[in-house]
Every structure is written in structure tokens, then in C-alpha cells.
Scaffold this motif. Sequence first.
Motif, PDB file in Angstrom:
ATOM      1  N   MET A 219       0.831  -1.207   0.000  1.00  5.23           N
ATOM      2  CA  MET A 219       0.000   0.000   0.000  1.00  5.23           C
ATOM      3  C   MET A 219       0.867   1.259   0.000  1.00  5.23           C
ATOM      4  O   MET A 219       0.548   2.244  -0.667  1.00  5.23           O
ATOM      5  CB  MET A 219      -0.925   0.026   1.221  1.00  5.23           C
ATOM      6  CG  MET A 219      -1.879  -1.110   1.300  1.00  5.23           C
ATOM      7  SD  MET A 219      -3.048  -1.059  -0.045  1.00  5.23           S
ATOM      8  CE  MET A 219      -3.832  -2.613   0.162  1.00  5.23           C
ATOM      9  N   ALA A 220       1.965   1.216   0.749  1.00  4.66           N
ATOM     10  CA  ALA A 220       2.874   2.362   0.778  1.00  4.66           C
ATOM     11  C   ALA A 220       3.497   2.592  -0.591  1.00  4.66           C
ATOM     12  O   ALA A 220       3.686   3.742  -1.008  1.00  4.66           O
ATOM     13  CB  ALA A 220       3.957   2.140   1.827  1.00  4.66           C
ATOM     14  N   GLU A 221       3.789   1.515  -1.307  1.00  2.00           N
ATOM     15  CA  GLU A 221       4.329   1.655  -2.664  1.00  2.00           C
ATOM     16  C   GLU A 221       3.292   2.268  -3.606  1.00  2.00           C
ATOM     17  O   GLU A 221       3.635   3.083  -4.465  1.00  2.00           O
ATOM     18  CB  GLU A 221       4.778   0.296  -3.195  1.00  2.00           C
ATOM     19  CG  GLU A 221       6.041  -0.227  -2.550  1.00  2.00           C
ATOM     20  CD  GLU A 221       6.428  -1.605  -3.046  1.00  2.00           C
ATOM     21  OE1 GLU A 221       5.931  -2.030  -4.105  1.00  2.00           O
ATOM     22  OE2 GLU A 221       7.220  -2.266  -2.360  1.00  2.00           O
ATOM     23  N   MET A 222       2.019   1.871  -3.450  1.00  2.00           N
ATOM     24  CA  MET A 222       0.961   2.460  -4.274  1.00  2.00           C
ATOM     25  C   MET A 222       0.854   3.957  -4.017  1.00  2.00           C
ATOM     26  O   MET A 222       0.700   4.749  -4.945  1.00  2.00           O
ATOM     27  CB  MET A 222      -0.395   1.800  -3.973  1.00  2.00           C
ATOM     28  CG  MET A 222      -0.577   0.438  -4.573  1.00  2.00           C
ATOM     29  SD  MET A 222      -2.170  -0.294  -4.118  1.00  2.00           S
ATOM     30  CE  MET A 222      -3.314   0.855  -4.836  1.00  2.00           C
ATOM     31  N   LYS A 223       0.948   4.337  -2.749  1.00  2.00           N
ATOM     32  CA  LYS A 223       0.852   5.752  -2.398  1.00  2.00           C
ATOM     33  C   LYS A 223       2.050   6.527  -2.949  1.00  2.00           C
ATOM     34  O   LYS A 223       1.906   7.668  -3.394  1.00  2.00           O
ATOM     35  CB  LYS A 223       0.788   5.899  -0.878  1.00  2.00           C
ATOM     36  CG  LYS A 223       0.641   7.319  -0.412  1.00  2.00           C
ATOM     37  CD  LYS A 223       0.543   7.385   1.096  1.00  2.00           C
ATOM     38  CE  LYS A 223       0.378   8.823   1.536  1.00  2.00           C
ATOM     39  NZ  LYS A 223       0.260   8.928   2.986  1.00  2.00           N
ATOM     40  N   ALA A 224       3.221   5.904  -2.924  1.00  2.00           N
ATOM     41  CA  ALA A 224       4.448   6.581  -3.367  1.00  2.00           C
ATOM     42  C   ALA A 224       4.429   6.890  -4.862  1.00  2.00           C
ATOM     43  O   ALA A 224       5.077   7.848  -5.303  1.00  2.00           O
ATOM     44  CB  ALA A 224       5.662   5.727  -3.024  1.00  2.00           C
ATOM     45  N   THR A 225       3.675   6.124  -5.654  1.00  2.00           N
ATOM     46  CA  THR A 225       3.636   6.389  -7.095  1.00  2.00           C
ATOM     47  C   THR A 225       2.930   7.693  -7.413  1.00  2.00           C
ATOM     48  O   THR A 225       3.194   8.305  -8.443  1.00  2.00           O
ATOM     49  CB  THR A 225       2.916   5.247  -7.845  1.00  2.00           C
ATOM     50  OG1 THR A 225       1.560   5.178  -7.402  1.00  2.00           O
ATOM     51  CG2 THR A 225       3.626   3.916  -7.641  1.00  2.00           C
ATOM     52  N   GLY A 226       2.019   8.120  -6.544  1.00  2.00           N
ATOM     53  CA  GLY A 226       1.283   9.352  -6.788  1.00  2.00           C
ATOM     54  C   GLY A 226       0.062   9.162  -7.665  1.00  2.00           C
ATOM     55  O   GLY A 226      -0.689  10.099  -7.895  1.00  2.00           O
ATOM     56  N   ASP A 227      -0.151   7.945  -8.155  1.00  2.00           N
ATOM     57  CA  ASP A 227      -1.312   7.671  -9.005  1.00  2.00           C
ATOM     58  C   ASP A 227      -2.573   7.415  -8.200  1.00  2.00           C
ATOM     59  O   ASP A 227      -3.678   7.464  -8.746  1.00  2.00           O
ATOM     60  CB  ASP A 227      -1.032   6.458  -9.898  1.00  2.00           C
ATOM     61  CG  ASP A 227       0.097   6.722 -10.883  1.00  2.00           C
ATOM     62  OD1 ASP A 227       0.285   7.899 -11.245  1.00  2.00           O
ATOM     63  OD2 ASP A 227       0.779   5.765 -11.279  1.00  2.00           O
ATOM     64  N   PHE A 228      -2.419   7.115  -6.918  1.00  2.00           N
ATOM     65  CA  PHE A 228      -3.558   6.757  -6.073  1.00  2.00           C
ATOM     66  C   PHE A 228      -3.611   7.679  -4.866  1.00  2.00           C
ATOM     67  O   PHE A 228      -2.585   8.110  -4.352  1.00  2.00           O
ATOM     68  CB  PHE A 228      -3.440   5.305  -5.585  1.00  2.00           C
ATOM     69  CG  PHE A 228      -3.493   4.299  -6.687  1.00  2.00           C
ATOM     70  CD1 PHE A 228      -4.702   3.846  -7.180  1.00  2.00           C
ATOM     71  CD2 PHE A 228      -2.322   3.795  -7.240  1.00  2.00           C
ATOM     72  CE1 PHE A 228      -4.753   2.919  -8.196  1.00  2.00           C
ATOM     73  CE2 PHE A 228      -2.363   2.862  -8.257  1.00  2.00           C
ATOM     74  CZ  PHE A 228      -3.578   2.430  -8.742  1.00  2.00           C
ATOM     75  N   LEU A 229      -4.823   7.953  -4.428  1.00  2.00           N
ATOM     76  CA  LEU A 229      -5.053   8.700  -3.203  1.00  2.00           C
ATOM     77  C   LEU A 229      -5.619   7.712  -2.198  1.00  2.00           C
ATOM     78  O   LEU A 229      -6.693   7.146  -2.425  1.00  2.00           O
ATOM     79  CB  LEU A 229      -6.043   9.846  -3.442  1.00  2.00           C
ATOM     80  CG  LEU A 229      -6.451  10.628  -2.203  1.00  2.00           C
ATOM     81  CD1 LEU A 229      -5.259  11.380  -1.650  1.00  2.00           C
ATOM     82  CD2 LEU A 229      -7.585  11.573  -2.538  1.00  2.00           C
TER      83      LEU A 229
ATOM     84  N   ALA B 111      -7.314   6.626   1.272  1.00  2.00           N
ATOM     85  CA  ALA B 111      -8.196   7.198   2.288  1.00  2.00           C
ATOM     86  C   ALA B 111      -7.746   6.814   3.693  1.00  2.00           C
ATOM     87  O   ALA B 111      -8.030   7.525   4.653  1.00  2.00           O
ATOM     88  CB  ALA B 111      -9.631   6.726   2.061  1.00  2.00           C
ATOM     89  N   THR B 112      -7.043   5.710   3.820  1.00  2.00           N
ATOM     90  CA  THR B 112      -6.556   5.244   5.110  1.00  2.00           C
ATOM     91  C   THR B 112      -5.075   5.581   5.233  1.00  2.00           C
ATOM     92  O   THR B 112      -4.307   5.292   4.320  1.00  2.00           O
ATOM     93  CB  THR B 112      -6.745   3.711   5.226  1.00  2.00           C
ATOM     94  OG1 THR B 112      -8.118   3.403   5.037  1.00  2.00           O
ATOM     95  CG2 THR B 112      -6.291   3.210   6.575  1.00  2.00           C
ATOM     96  N   PRO B 113      -4.677   6.165   6.358  1.00  2.00           N
ATOM     97  CA  PRO B 113      -3.248   6.443   6.518  1.00  2.00           C
ATOM     98  C   PRO B 113      -2.458   5.143   6.603  1.00  2.00           C
ATOM     99  O   PRO B 113      -2.858   4.205   7.287  1.00  2.00           O
ATOM    100  CB  PRO B 113      -3.158   7.226   7.830  1.00  2.00           C
ATOM    101  CG  PRO B 113      -4.464   7.107   8.487  1.00  2.00           C
ATOM    102  CD  PRO B 113      -5.466   6.650   7.484  1.00  2.00           C
ATOM    103  N   VAL B 114      -1.342   5.098   5.907  1.00  2.00           N
ATOM    104  CA  VAL B 114      -0.510   3.895   5.856  1.00  2.00           C
ATOM    105  C   VAL B 114       0.775   4.177   6.611  1.00  2.00           C
ATOM    106  O   VAL B 114       1.444   5.175   6.361  1.00  2.00           O
ATOM    107  CB  VAL B 114      -0.195   3.516   4.394  1.00  2.00           C
ATOM    108  CG1 VAL B 114       0.742   2.332   4.340  1.00  2.00           C
ATOM    109  CG2 VAL B 114      -1.471   3.221   3.641  1.00  2.00           C
ATOM    110  N   SER B 115       1.091   3.289   7.535  1.00  2.00           N
ATOM    111  CA  SER B 115       2.339   3.436   8.295  1.00  2.00           C
ATOM    112  C   SER B 115       3.136   2.143   8.160  1.00  2.00           C
ATOM    113  O   SER B 115       3.219   1.343   9.081  1.00  2.00           O
ATOM    114  CB  SER B 115       2.051   3.733   9.756  1.00  2.00           C
ATOM    115  OG  SER B 115       1.301   2.681  10.317  1.00  2.00           O
ATOM    116  N   ALA B 116       3.703   1.936   7.014  1.00  2.00           N
ATOM    117  CA  ALA B 116       4.512   0.739   6.768  1.00  2.00           C
ATOM    118  C   ALA B 116       5.960   1.065   7.090  1.00  2.00           C
ATOM    119  O   ALA B 116       6.498   2.075   6.643  1.00  2.00           O
ATOM    120  CB  ALA B 116       4.388   0.309   5.313  1.00  2.00           C
TER     121      ALA B 116
END
Length: 136
Positions: A34-44, A46-51
Motif C-alpha cells: 500500500m505504501a508503494e501504491m501511495k508513493a507512485t502518486g497515481d492513487f489517493l 483514504a486510510t493512513p498507511v504506516s509501513a
Amino acid sequence: MVLIHKGNILRGDFSDQTIAAGDTLIVHGLWNNMAEMKATGDFLLATPVSADSRDRSKTWIATLCFALAIGLSLAGFPISMALLSGAVAMVLTGVLGMEDAYQAADWKVVFFLAGLIPLGVAMQKRVRPAFWPTRS
């Protein structure tokens, strides 16, 4: 995975659908992914990810310390001393830092057990309160 596209909920295989702006994609998986998905910038998200990334270089040392603790308990040592020895070995070998050890401790359980020790001692000694009836 679930895709909400133009008010319709699509489950299962929706690889033939075109994802448009405003669509909602519900995904479940590992926090690191999930953190990798967030890092791409293509996805927003809704849940904060703390990996957090884990150092796997000391896995074998940790396994050996755990096996040592289990071996000591099977050899006849009291289980509390055997597991404490394993925990101390992990701290001394650098597998676990003191700050991590303090954060991992559930202090409610520690104080609960500390409160039960006097109760156990009293039950072993069969201490009776002054108001306890005696048998004649």
C-alpha cells in the motif's frame, strides 16, 4: 478488490473496465504494498498507511535466541527464566533494542501479574483474614 464505477459496484475480475477519474478502488493487501501504491502518486489513499521496513539481517539470530529459550524450558528450567534468558539474549545480540523492548511490553499485563504475586503468596501460606470464620 472492489471497483465502484459510475455508482455500480464491480467485484472480482474487472480487468475489462476502464478506470476513470472519480472511481473508487478498494484494495486489501500488505502495508508495504500500500505504501508503494501511495508513493507512485497515481492513487489517493483514504486510510493512513504506516509501513515500516524491517531489517531481516538478524532473523537467524532471533530464531536461535527463541530456540534457546524453548530448549531451556524443555530442559527443565522454569519457563519464566527460560523466556527471560531468550529476551536478554536478543537484547545483547542487538536483535532487539531496549527502546523496542519497552514499547513491546504491555504494561497493563505486567502490573496485573505483579498484583497477582501477593495473592499467590497469600494462598500458598493460607493466610486467613481476621474476619474469616474458623472451623471448630
